[in-house]
Each structure stands twice: as C-alpha cells, then as structure tokens.
Design an enzyme around this catalytic site. Structure first.
Site, PDB file in Angstrom:
ATOM      1  N   HIS A  64       0.845  -1.205   0.000  1.00 30.22           N
ATOM      2  CA  HIS A  64       0.000   0.000   0.000  1.00 30.22           C
ATOM      3  C   HIS A  64       0.878   1.252   0.000  1.00 30.22           C
ATOM      4  O   HIS A  64       1.203   1.802   1.059  1.00 30.22           O
ATOM      5  CB  HIS A  64      -0.915  -0.018   1.222  1.00 30.22           C
ATOM      6  CG  HIS A  64      -2.027   0.969   1.148  1.00 30.22           C
ATOM      7  ND1 HIS A  64      -3.236   0.804   1.739  1.00 30.22           N
ATOM      8  CD2 HIS A  64      -2.110   2.160   0.501  1.00 30.22           C
ATOM      9  CE1 HIS A  64      -4.023   1.843   1.483  1.00 30.22           C
ATOM     10  NE2 HIS A  64      -3.344   2.684   0.735  1.00 30.22           N
ATOM     11  N   ASP A 156      -8.373   3.143  -4.077  1.00 31.56           N
ATOM     12  CA  ASP A 156      -7.850   3.710  -2.821  1.00 31.56           C
ATOM     13  C   ASP A 156      -7.752   5.235  -2.848  1.00 31.56           C
ATOM     14  O   ASP A 156      -7.363   5.847  -3.839  1.00 31.56           O
ATOM     15  CB  ASP A 156      -6.483   3.135  -2.476  1.00 31.56           C
ATOM     16  CG  ASP A 156      -6.011   3.665  -1.124  1.00 31.56           C
ATOM     17  OD1 ASP A 156      -6.783   3.570  -0.166  1.00 31.56           O
ATOM     18  OD2 ASP A 156      -4.905   4.225  -1.053  1.00 31.56           O
ATOM     19  N   HIS A 236      -5.949  -0.623   5.247  1.00 28.67           N
ATOM     20  CA  HIS A 236      -5.726   0.231   6.427  1.00 28.67           C
ATOM     21  C   HIS A 236      -6.894   0.292   7.421  1.00 28.67           C
ATOM     22  O   HIS A 236      -7.486   1.336   7.647  1.00 28.67           O
ATOM     23  CB  HIS A 236      -5.317   1.646   6.030  1.00 28.67           C
ATOM     24  CG  HIS A 236      -6.117   2.311   4.944  1.00 28.67           C
ATOM     25  ND1 HIS A 236      -7.484   2.229   4.861  1.00 28.67           N
ATOM     26  CD2 HIS A 236      -5.721   3.096   3.914  1.00 28.67           C
ATOM     27  CE1 HIS A 236      -7.891   2.923   3.822  1.00 28.67           C
ATOM     28  NE2 HIS A 236      -6.849   3.459   3.220  1.00 28.67           N
ATOM     29  N   ASP A 334       0.691   2.581   3.822  1.00 29.17           N
ATOM     30  CA  ASP A 334      -0.108   3.672   3.238  1.00 29.17           C
ATOM     31  C   ASP A 334       0.758   4.933   3.117  1.00 29.17           C
ATOM     32  O   ASP A 334       0.319   6.047   3.431  1.00 29.17           O
ATOM     33  CB  ASP A 334      -1.386   3.948   4.042  1.00 29.17           C
ATOM     34  CG  ASP A 334      -2.339   4.898   3.307  1.00 29.17           C
ATOM     35  OD1 ASP A 334      -2.113   5.175   2.098  1.00 29.17           O
ATOM     36  OD2 ASP A 334      -3.302   5.372   3.935  1.00 29.17           O
TER      37      ASP A 334
HETATM   38 ZN   LIG Z   1      -6.779   4.714   1.496  1.00 29.93          ZN
END
Ligand SMILES: [Zn+2]
Length: 464
Positions: A64, A156, A236, A334
């Site tokens: 991510h 995302d 997440h 992330d």
């Molecule tokens: Zn996200």
C-alpha cells in the site's frame, strides 16, 4: 557480480517455517544456498559479511504505497519513493492508482512499468483502479488492466459507494483472478469528517469521521465476498468493529483479509490535540520506548491527519489484538507523501496522509515484537509471505533458487528519525524526532545492494 555470503545471522523465512542461525549464499541474483552448505559452496572470491545479531529475512513487501507518478511528482517520484522503500527494508511495493491521471487503463500501466524499470530502486507492482478515473461511476477495463500486469484493483483514496457496481467489480475480478482491495469509507456517514469522531473531535471543534463509516463498508465487502466468491482485502483498518467483523467472516472461511498501518496501532486521536495531551493520555503505554525525552508537537498538527483517521485507544488495542491473533494478516504503510505547502494550512484544509516507508518496520517491531504481542516470524510473515500470497507475487521467501530479494535488519538498533534521514521527496511524517527501535541495515533486490547502513552492515561494496 561477485557472490555474497551472509554469515551468522538469524534467518527468518516464514514461508519455509525457518527461524534459526544460518548462513545465506547469494549468487547471480539468486539465493544460491542456505544453511551449513552455504559457506562450503561459496566461491573463493565471494564477499563475506558477518551479520551476527542481525535478522536476515525475505525482502519486505509493502502492498500500500502512493508513488505519485504520473502527475504528482512534486510530492514523490518512482525514484524517490522506491529509495525510501529501500531504506525502510522494502524490496517490493504495490503502488496505488489514484495518480493523475488515474491508473485505469493499460497505457498508464505500461508507462509506470517503463519508468519503474528505469528509475525504480525496488520492484514496483501496480494496483489498477476499480472504476474509471476513480470516480465510482463506471467500471475500469478490468480485463485489460489484468493483461497489462496489475496485481490487484482498488479505488484507494476513494471508495466505491454503489454496492451493485462493487458487486460487478468483484465478479470481474474473480473472473480475472484479481484481488479487490478496498479503502473502506461510507461517504454518507463520514461526510466531511477530518478526524476520528469522539471526545477529542468535540474538544478540538473538528468534524468527526465515525468508526461506523469504516465498519459499514467492511460489512458490505464481507457480504459481497460471500455473494461473489471474490477475494476482498480491506485496506488500512482502524476500527475495533472492523476487526470483529473480519474475525467472524474469516472464521466462516470467507475470502476476506485486512491490513493495518503502523501509525494506526501506535498513535491515537489524542495526538491531534498535541503531544502534551497524547503523552498524558494514550501515549503512556508507549513510554517504554521513549527514554531520552518525548517528542513534542502542537495541537492541530496536520502530520497527524490521515484517512482513515487515528482512532481511540480502544480501537488501537483492537487492531493490535487483530494483528496478534491473525485476523489482520498484512502490515502496510499507506505511504502518502504531500508537499510542505499543502500540509502547512489549517487542519480542515490539509490533505490526508503521511509518509511511512522508512518508519514502518521500526514501529511494527516496537508495537508488536518488543511489546511481546507477536513473535518475530509472525511479524515478518505479515510483510512477506502473506502479501505475496494474497496478490500471487512470486516473492516473499528465501527458498534456494528464489530471487535474492533480502532484508537484513537490526531489531534492537535505536535511532532517531529525522528529515535528513528520509529519501522521500515529502517530509510529512509525524514521527520525526521519535526515538525508534529496529532498523534495516541492508536491502538487496535481485542480489543488488539498494540500501546499506554502512556503520551497521560494514561496507558491502557492489552487490552480487
Ligand atoms: Zn486509502
């Protein structure tokens, strides 16, 4: 390339259930031998590196990451983002498709592959978009994206709100054997929330982003995974309710998985109220790691603004418990770089997101391994074999013959993270000034050294 022999390290390869002192021989970009044979098979001119006290594991995978190419290269580039990944111990990243334009067609996928081959320091895998322009209105050409080489699809940064459209996406994804990853956010519940809805959002006068806004979509995804049989991965996760939903669904054998990010299981919403409030409240549990002074920051610091937001201490505990019992099988950063001028505005107006590639390993070790919630092999699995299996990547193991993507780290090294140590183009991390424990000292991609902390690893010259 000369061969490289790593001697005396603690070799942890969860895919092969290996956790023992071992030598590792790397030659021609591959794992050539492992164990007592390694030293015997090493050619005379092999470089030898003693790694006593260090952990040798498969190259870490972060599924991510926002690399911001194409279109947002003032924030990050493939070159700078993968340099940050290498420093953090990552040999593979999966980049998110919310670029400008979005990665919603085969041409953009080809462009990124080409740039990554030229400028990338580590492997760059690509997640394609679920919907065109990530607008949530019509499906992207999922078959064409798969043929172009994406390893998953996700919108995302955004979340497909129309459940029927999401169902069709899952059906296509199943047909093409792709995992659907989802940023779980119900827009009608979250509206324009900027931090976790709770006592601190009230105290600070900021609009709340309720935990139910995440849990609602996690529940939706579980129902649709059951309906379609497609693999759904919830990105997440932050809320206790999300962990509980996932735990029950996985018990029933549904193809659903979840990931957690280090900032969500280290910090809480109290951090938005400033360091004094945080350390006096939810930060107390972390104090063991902070000998030598606690880092300070003001209230409304936008480096504590991310989406989903930092949640309550109860949620943080639930995420840690979910990681410990295997409900959450993947760790990810992330990594979301933003420029100073974008973050240096009122809390309401700042973009969501923080960088994370360079602090993820240390924070995970601190909160999971050093706190004795999780063994080292289980922790490493969440950064190696688990993401590799989810996305069917030919990665994440030190099996003899595999590509020599290897991370060597010192789990006990204490260091302070500073902007000077960051290779990212952006400096939006809440962890600058933090004393961290655990650090990658050598990162090899296909046997090539892409990061070496010379003090700790000795001088590894060229690679092998
Ligand atoms: Zn996200």
């Amino acid at each position: 390339m000369a061969a490289l022999l790593l001697t005396g390290g603690r070799v942890v390869d969860p895919a092969n259930r290996l956790d023992a002192p071992n030598d590792v021989l790397i030659s021609d970009g591959k794992i050539a031998a492992l164990g007592p044979d390694a030293a015997r098979q090493a050619p005379r001119d092999a470089e030898r590196l003693e790694v006593n006290g260090l952990v040798v594991c498969p190259g870490l995978i972060d599924l991510h990451v926002h690399l911001r190419e194409p279109g947002q290269t003032t924030k990050e580039t493939i070159a700078s983002g993968t340099a940050a990944a290498a420093r953090g111990g990552f040999t593979s990243v999966v980049c998110m498709p919310n670029t400008s334009p979005a990665i919603d067609n085969a041409g953009t996928v080809a462009l990124i592959h080409e740039r990554a081959a030229r400028n990338g320091l580590v492997h760059v895998f690509i997640a394609g978009a679920i919907t065109r322009s990530i607008a949530g209105e019509e499906l992207a050409p999922i078959g064409g994206l798969k043929r172009a080489g994406v390893v998953a699809i996700t919108d995302d940064g955004h979340c497909v709100q129309n459940h029927e459209l999401m169902r069709r996406a899952l059906e296509y994804a199943k047909m093409f054997d792709l995992t659907v990853m989802d940023h779980c956010q119900d827009y009608s519940l979250v509206t324009d929330g900027v931090m976790h809805e709770g006592r601190w959002s009230i105290a600070l006068g900021l609009r709340g982003w309720p935990a139910a806004g995440e849990e609602m979509i996690v529940a939706r995804n579980i129902l649709l995974a059951e309906l379609t049989g497609a693999r759904v991965h919830c990105q997440h996760l932050t809320a206790a309710g999300s962990v509980q939903l996932l735990r029950e669904a996985r018990k029933r054998g549904l193809p659903v998985s979840g990931e957690a990010c280090p900032h969500h299981f280290t910090l809480t919403d109290a951090a938005v109220a400033g360091s004094t409030r945080f350390w006096a409240n939810d930060g107390k549990d972390l104090a063991g790691f902070q000998e030598g002074g606690l880092p300070e920051w003001p209230a409304y610091d936008t480096n504590f603004k991310m989406n989903p937001p930092l949640r309550s201490a109860t949620d943080r505990e639930a995420i840690l418990a979910g990681l410990a019992d295997g409900t959450l099988e993947i760790l990810a950063s992330d990594h979301a770089p933003h420029c100073d001028y974008e973050k240096e505005v009122e809390f309401d107006y700042a973009p969501f997101g923080i960088t994370g590639l360079e602090t993820g390993l240390a924070l995970s070790l601190m909160q999971l391994y050093h706190s004795r919630r999780l063994g080292l092999a289980d922790l490493i699995a969440k950064y190696t074999v688990n993401p590799a299996r989810l996305l069917k990547l030919n990665q994440g193991t030190l099996t003899v013959g595999a590509d020599a993507d290897v991370t060597v780290f010192d789990p006990d090294a204490e260091w302070t993270y500073t902007p000077e140590l960051s290779a990212s183009k952006s400096k939006n991390s809440p962890f600058f000034g933090w004393k961290l424990k655990g650090r990658a000292v050598l990162t090899l991609v296909g046997g090539r050294v892409v990061w070496s902390d010379r003090k700790a690893a000795g001088a590894v010259a060229a690679g092998c």
